[in-house]
Design a protein around this motif. Structure first.
Motif, short mmCIF file in Angstrom:
data_model
loop_
_atom_site.label_atom_id
_atom_site.label_comp_id
_atom_site.label_asym_id
_atom_site.label_seq_id
_atom_site.Cartn_x
_atom_site.Cartn_y
_atom_site.Cartn_z
N LEU A 1 0.83 -1.21 0.00
CA LEU A 1 0.00 0.00 0.00
C LEU A 1 0.86 1.26 0.00
O LEU A 1 0.59 2.24 -0.72
CB LEU A 1 -0.93 -0.03 1.22
CG LEU A 1 -1.87 1.18 1.35
CD1 LEU A 1 -2.79 1.27 0.14
CD2 LEU A 1 -2.68 1.08 2.65
N ALA A 2 1.94 1.21 0.79
CA ALA A 2 2.85 2.37 0.83
C ALA A 2 3.50 2.59 -0.52
O ALA A 2 3.66 3.74 -0.99
CB ALA A 2 3.90 2.17 1.91
N THR B 280 13.85 6.89 1.33
CA THR B 280 12.86 6.65 2.39
C THR B 280 12.19 5.29 2.22
O THR B 280 12.03 4.51 3.16
CB THR B 280 11.81 7.76 2.37
OG1 THR B 280 12.45 9.02 2.57
CG2 THR B 280 10.77 7.54 3.47
N HIS B 281 11.79 5.02 0.98
CA HIS B 281 11.16 3.73 0.72
C HIS B 281 12.12 2.58 0.98
O HIS B 281 11.71 1.50 1.44
CB HIS B 281 10.65 3.67 -0.72
CG HIS B 281 9.48 4.59 -0.97
ND1 HIS B 281 8.59 4.92 0.01
CD2 HIS B 281 9.08 5.25 -2.10
CE1 HIS B 281 7.67 5.73 -0.47
NE2 HIS B 281 7.95 5.96 -1.78
N THR B 282 13.40 2.80 0.65
CA THR B 282 14.41 1.73 0.92
C THR B 282 14.52 1.43 2.41
O THR B 282 14.60 0.28 2.83
CB THR B 282 15.78 2.15 0.36
OG1 THR B 282 15.65 2.39 -1.05
CG2 THR B 282 16.82 1.06 0.60
N LEU B 283 14.51 2.52 3.24
CA LEU B 283 14.57 2.33 4.69
C LEU B 283 13.33 1.58 5.20
O LEU B 283 13.43 0.68 6.04
CB LEU B 283 14.69 3.68 5.40
CG LEU B 283 16.01 4.43 5.17
CD1 LEU B 283 15.99 5.78 5.89
CD2 LEU B 283 17.20 3.60 5.69
N ASP B 284 12.15 1.99 4.67
CA ASP B 284 10.91 1.28 5.07
C ASP B 284 10.97 -0.19 4.67
O ASP B 284 10.53 -1.09 5.41
CB ASP B 284 9.70 1.96 4.42
CG ASP B 284 9.46 3.36 4.99
OD1 ASP B 284 8.81 4.15 4.30
OD2 ASP B 284 9.95 3.62 6.11
N LEU B 285 11.49 -0.41 3.44
CA LEU B 285 11.59 -1.80 2.98
C LEU B 285 12.56 -2.60 3.82
O LEU B 285 12.31 -3.76 4.16
CB LEU B 285 12.02 -1.81 1.50
CG LEU B 285 12.14 -3.20 0.85
CD1 LEU B 285 10.80 -3.92 0.90
CD2 LEU B 285 12.64 -3.07 -0.59
N ASP B 286 13.69 -1.99 4.22
CA ASP B 286 14.67 -2.70 5.07
C ASP B 286 14.05 -3.08 6.41
O ASP B 286 14.25 -4.19 6.92
CB ASP B 286 15.92 -1.84 5.28
CG ASP B 286 16.75 -1.72 4.01
OD1 ASP B 286 17.56 -0.78 3.93
OD2 ASP B 286 16.60 -2.59 3.11
N ARG B 287 13.30 -2.11 6.99
CA ARG B 287 12.67 -2.41 8.28
C ARG B 287 11.63 -3.53 8.14
O ARG B 287 11.51 -4.41 8.99
CB ARG B 287 12.03 -1.14 8.85
CG ARG B 287 13.04 -0.15 9.42
CD ARG B 287 12.35 0.91 10.25
NE ARG B 287 11.51 1.79 9.42
CZ ARG B 287 11.95 2.91 8.84
NH1 ARG B 287 13.21 3.29 9.02
NH2 ARG B 287 11.14 3.66 8.12
N ALA B 288 10.87 -3.47 7.05
CA ALA B 288 9.87 -4.53 6.83
C ALA B 288 10.54 -5.89 6.64
O ALA B 288 10.08 -6.91 7.16
CB ALA B 288 9.02 -4.18 5.61
N LEU B 289 11.66 -5.90 5.89
CA LEU B 289 12.39 -7.16 5.69
C LEU B 289 12.96 -7.68 7.00
O LEU B 289 12.97 -8.90 7.26
CB LEU B 289 13.51 -6.96 4.66
CG LEU B 289 13.05 -6.77 3.21
CD1 LEU B 289 14.24 -6.45 2.31
CD2 LEU B 289 12.32 -8.01 2.69
#
Length: 416
Positions: free
Chosen positions: A238-239, A283-292
């Motif tokens: 969604l993000a 920003t999206h990369t950081l969000d993706l890293d946290r999600a991973l």
């Protein structure tokens, strides 16, 4: 502590052997009974050879606290004789041996204790000597009373004890029959194996239920982790969709601005858009890293849950716990039923013989039927004697009957 007890018991036994009363040049007799502490040395030595020689009514293989110097009682004649043989080996002196006293020796050199007797041997026969004659009828009456109460509790008829053979049963002979002792050992072993098998089955079922419950819990946790991971993935998607929507909106705005501005403005706008895109991507990369990272943590928890489930499924151990208090009840009930069946057969045969056609129809003779009745009667008496013995053990365990079979020893000179 263990070494201290062994040393103290050995000292007691050594003092006893030094204080035997001399009867003649070849015989010396003990004027007191072997104590629990002294007999415990024999029990421990036999256990090392996988042999059980403790009294049948003991709940463990050790004497009760506070009874170390009390006489050992409740022994079988065979165990008393084995104790003398063991003592001969332990206190080896060429030309001497230890044995049970003869009845005449125990009578001639009696002790002050009249409610405890000692095993005596005369040839191949064993008997208890040293108890007051009027004590036996009292114990016999007490045992008969307790047994009748037990039979009534089991719903059986009083006729089980109405036969003369049971009324004349001698309570002092319950433990001196070698054949009976072997039968007792066999029955106790079979009942012990049955009780142990039942305990193992129950424990195995409990372990299997616990493993199944833990596996179900692990699977539930796994499903919860899967759902959480799915929710995180949906949130991330969604993000990303929202980011793409914003990017497209900004791209359209840049296109309109690019048409109105000059090349420099378009170049500047392009540079700004690129900078914004890089920030957004970062920003999206950081969000993706946290999600991973969260997904990896949940995957690790999932692996651990699977490992735990496999371990619980494979490691179903069985705890062997033998409760001796339940060992004789099954045997008593079985013997009671056997005696009732035999009583029925013994009563039926004489009644059937009164019918005229019975002997001819079934090819029977009066002599043959009499032999059958006698055989059933003998077998019933043996089963009843065994029931008496088991009941006596249970009553002793409950504190309702005393134990009186003790040990006195004789040291005798033998020819080499």
């Amino acid at each position: 502590m263990r070494e201290r007890f062994v040393l103290a018991a050995q000292v007691l036994l050594t003092r006893r052997l030094k204080n035997l009363l001399r009867v003649d040049e070849a015989v010396e007799i003990d004027m007191s009974y072997i104590t629990c502490a002294e007999y415990q040395l024999f029990i421990d030595a036999q256990q090392a050879e996988q042999k059980q020689v403790q009294p049948d009514h003991w709940m463990t293989d050790r004497f009760a606290p506070g009874t170390a110097q009390q006489p050992i009682t409740g022994l079988r004649a065979s165990d008393a004789e084995a104790f003398c043989d063991w003592l001969t080996q332990q206190q080896f002196t060429p030309g001497f041996r230890y044995r049970l006293p003869k009845p005449s020796e125990a009578d001639s050199y009696s002790t002050a204790e009249k409610k405890i007797g000692c095993w005596c041997q005369a040839g191949n026969n064993y008997t208890i000597v040293g108890i007051k004659p009027d004590q036996w009828p009292q114990w016999q009456k007490q045992l008969q009373k307790q047994l009748k109460q037990n039979v009534n509790l089991h719903g059986e008829a009083d006729s089980f004890f109405s036969e003369p053979a049971y009324e004349r049963a001698r309570i002092q002979d319950l433990t001196n029959d070698p054949t009976l002792n072997r039968t007792i050992d066999l029955v106790i072993t079979l009942v012990f194996d049955l009780s142990l098998s039942r305990d193992r089955d129950r424990e195995r079922d409990r372990d299997r239920d616990r493993a199944t419950l833990d596996l179900a819990r692990a699977r539930a946790r796994t499903r919860a982790l899967d759902r959480a991971l799915a929710r995180d993935r949906a949130t991330l998607d969604l993000a990303l969709d929202r980011a793409r929507t914003r990017a497209r909106t900004r791209a359209r705005a840049l296109d309109r601005t690019r048409a109105l501005d000059c090349v420099l403005a378009r170049a500047l706008d392009l540079a700004l858009d690129r900078g914004l895109a890089l920030d957004l991507a970062h920003t999206h990369t950081l969000d993706l890293d946290r999600a991973l990272d969260r997904a990896l943590d949940r995957a690790l928890d999932l692996d651990r849950a699977h490992d735990l489930a496999r371990a619980l499924d494979l490691d179903c151990t069985v705890i062997d716990d033998y409760d001796r208090t339940q060992s004789l009840n099954i045997a008593q009930n079985y013997l009671l039923g056997v005696c009732q069946c035999l009583n029925f057969l013994i009563d039926v045969y004489p009644q059937a013989e009164e019918e005229r056609n019975f002997l001819r129809r079934f090819n029977r003779t009066q002599k043959r039927d009499d032999a059958t009745i006698q055989r059933y009667s003998d077998f019933r008496n043996k089963a009843g004697q065994l029931y008496y013995h088991f009941a006596l053990i249970e009553l002793r365990r409950e504190g309702k009957m005393p134990a009186w079979e003790g040990i006195r020893i004789v040291r005798e000179r033998i020819e080499l």
